[in-house]
Design an enzyme around this catalytic site. Sequence first.
Site, PDB file in Angstrom:
ATOM      1  N   HIS A  59       0.819  -1.230   0.000  1.00 35.92           N
ATOM      2  CA  HIS A  59       0.000   0.000   0.000  1.00 35.92           C
ATOM      3  C   HIS A  59       0.845   1.269   0.000  1.00 35.92           C
ATOM      4  O   HIS A  59       1.874   1.360   0.666  1.00 35.92           O
ATOM      5  CB  HIS A  59      -1.048  -0.016   1.109  1.00 35.92           C
ATOM      6  CG  HIS A  59      -0.570   0.093   2.522  1.00 35.92           C
ATOM      7  ND1 HIS A  59      -0.390   1.297   3.146  1.00 35.92           N
ATOM      8  CD2 HIS A  59      -0.272  -0.847   3.446  1.00 35.92           C
ATOM      9  CE1 HIS A  59      -0.010   1.095   4.404  1.00 35.92           C
ATOM     10  NE2 HIS A  59       0.080  -0.199   4.607  1.00 35.92           N
ATOM     11  N   ASP A 161       5.695   2.147   7.132  1.00 40.99           N
ATOM     12  CA  ASP A 161       4.431   1.451   6.874  1.00 40.99           C
ATOM     13  C   ASP A 161       3.702   2.242   5.796  1.00 40.99           C
ATOM     14  O   ASP A 161       3.141   3.283   6.097  1.00 40.99           O
ATOM     15  CB  ASP A 161       3.616   1.384   8.174  1.00 40.99           C
ATOM     16  CG  ASP A 161       2.243   0.791   7.973  1.00 40.99           C
ATOM     17  OD1 ASP A 161       1.943   0.303   6.873  1.00 40.99           O
ATOM     18  OD2 ASP A 161       1.448   0.840   8.933  1.00 40.99           O
ATOM     19  N   GLU A 191      -5.325   1.669   2.149  1.00 38.53           N
ATOM     20  CA  GLU A 191      -5.242   0.473   3.013  1.00 38.53           C
ATOM     21  C   GLU A 191      -5.549   0.839   4.449  1.00 38.53           C
ATOM     22  O   GLU A 191      -6.213   0.103   5.180  1.00 38.53           O
ATOM     23  CB  GLU A 191      -3.839  -0.140   2.902  1.00 38.53           C
ATOM     24  CG  GLU A 191      -3.691  -1.497   3.602  1.00 38.53           C
ATOM     25  CD  GLU A 191      -3.263  -1.417   5.063  1.00 38.53           C
ATOM     26  OE1 GLU A 191      -3.224  -2.470   5.724  1.00 38.53           O
ATOM     27  OE2 GLU A 191      -2.967  -0.300   5.571  1.00 38.53           O
ATOM     28  N   GLU A 192      -5.046   1.992   4.869  1.00 39.69           N
ATOM     29  CA  GLU A 192      -5.186   2.396   6.272  1.00 39.69           C
ATOM     30  C   GLU A 192      -6.633   2.691   6.653  1.00 39.69           C
ATOM     31  O   GLU A 192      -6.951   2.845   7.819  1.00 39.69           O
ATOM     32  CB  GLU A 192      -4.297   3.624   6.559  1.00 39.69           C
ATOM     33  CG  GLU A 192      -2.804   3.408   6.320  1.00 39.69           C
ATOM     34  CD  GLU A 192      -2.144   2.484   7.350  1.00 39.69           C
ATOM     35  OE1 GLU A 192      -2.848   1.983   8.247  1.00 39.69           O
ATOM     36  OE2 GLU A 192      -0.927   2.252   7.234  1.00 39.69           O
ATOM     37  N   ASP A 214       3.745  -5.984   3.677  1.00 38.47           N
ATOM     38  CA  ASP A 214       3.440  -4.882   4.595  1.00 38.47           C
ATOM     39  C   ASP A 214       4.361  -4.995   5.811  1.00 38.47           C
ATOM     40  O   ASP A 214       5.125  -5.946   5.917  1.00 38.47           O
ATOM     41  CB  ASP A 214       1.961  -4.966   5.021  1.00 38.47           C
ATOM     42  CG  ASP A 214       1.383  -3.614   5.405  1.00 38.47           C
ATOM     43  OD1 ASP A 214       2.141  -2.719   5.812  1.00 38.47           O
ATOM     44  OD2 ASP A 214       0.154  -3.455   5.310  1.00 38.47           O
ATOM     45  N   HIS A 300       2.992   3.054  13.164  1.00 49.88           N
ATOM     46  CA  HIS A 300       2.084   4.206  13.172  1.00 49.88           C
ATOM     47  C   HIS A 300       2.581   5.344  14.065  1.00 49.88           C
ATOM     48  O   HIS A 300       1.798   6.037  14.706  1.00 49.88           O
ATOM     49  CB  HIS A 300       0.649   3.798  13.554  1.00 49.88           C
ATOM     50  CG  HIS A 300      -0.059   3.094  12.428  1.00 49.88           C
ATOM     51  ND1 HIS A 300      -1.421   2.904  12.390  1.00 49.88           N
ATOM     52  CD2 HIS A 300       0.410   2.555  11.284  1.00 49.88           C
ATOM     53  CE1 HIS A 300      -1.743   2.256  11.274  1.00 49.88           C
ATOM     54  NE2 HIS A 300      -0.648   2.031  10.590  1.00 49.88           N
TER      55      HIS A 300
HETATM   56 ZN    ZN Z   1       0.598  -1.028   6.460  1.00 45.66          ZN
END
Ligand code: ZN
Length: 326
Positions: A59, A161, A191-192, A214, A300
């Site tokens: 992603h 990420d 994706e998130e 990922d 994150h």
């Molecule tokens: Zn991810």
Amino acid sequence: MELLEVLTQCFSPSGREDKIREIIKEKVAPYVTDVYTDAMGNLIAHKKGNGKKLMLAAHMDEIGFMVTHIEDDGFVRFTTVGGIVSANCINRCVTFENGVVGVISYEEKEGSNNPNPDKMYMDLGVSSREEAEKLVSIGDMAVHEGPFKEMGNCVTAKALDDRCGCWALIRALETHQKCPNELFAVFTVQEELGLRGAKTAAYAIEPDMGFAVDVSFTGDTPNCRKASLSLGEGPGLKMKDSSYIINPKAKAFMLECAQCANIPYQLEAAAYGGTDAGGINLTKSGIPAGTISVPERYVHSPREVVNKKDLENTARLVRQMIETEI
Ligand code: ZN
């Protein structure tokens, strides 16, 4: 690491993936039959082959913030885009697409213990709504500021990420020697926000098997939550998370590829989280899917950390998957 730096520093929150899409498109075009963008914004690098259809997904989007309201005194209220952790944002910088910088903080009386985002605000360094409105508008998005730095055996930046996954997929495309499958390397959007791009891409492609590339959290820091992945021990082969449970055929394929190319790997089973594999898995009448994970600390946050050897080994594994008949 130069390409990874460029990828992580590109502004690309969910739904605004246009800039990074152009960078990736240019990189992968020489190695595939055709490259196109679908209506959702997914970038699809397609290589013709005589075999079954293999979809590999990484992603392009990153978590972010969207302006919802501007106060009379110029402070900006926001909603989160994706899984923002409040504690990772307090008194930290964010950057808007136009370069405007803000500092996120919280209503002091609420306390600093992971406050609800509606008790947080952005300080743009101005003192009135009029001034703030010259800088940002409702609906504008910002992302964490997190410069790319090398650190020991690792690198740290925002948005590793999933720029790690994009990087590994690009490297695998650049270096692969054969392609027995019909290959769809998909750089997905949103994706998130719930694996949105992977779902629509898989619907159109209808692959025989699909894999996400990922990042995934580790269990190797002091006094942390238990998890099987450690930095530096190789890519994770994910058996489960909240979005899917591994299909036996997909598991066998991942293991075969890792073992055949002598790539160190770690088995992983997670109680939470999700990847594009979950979106692919539940498309049409169901598609066998799995995930290759780059082990990552501080997921994150503006300072995600991954190991350089893990990155190389992930790219090698993805390349082996491209070169192996499904
Ligand atoms: Zn991810």
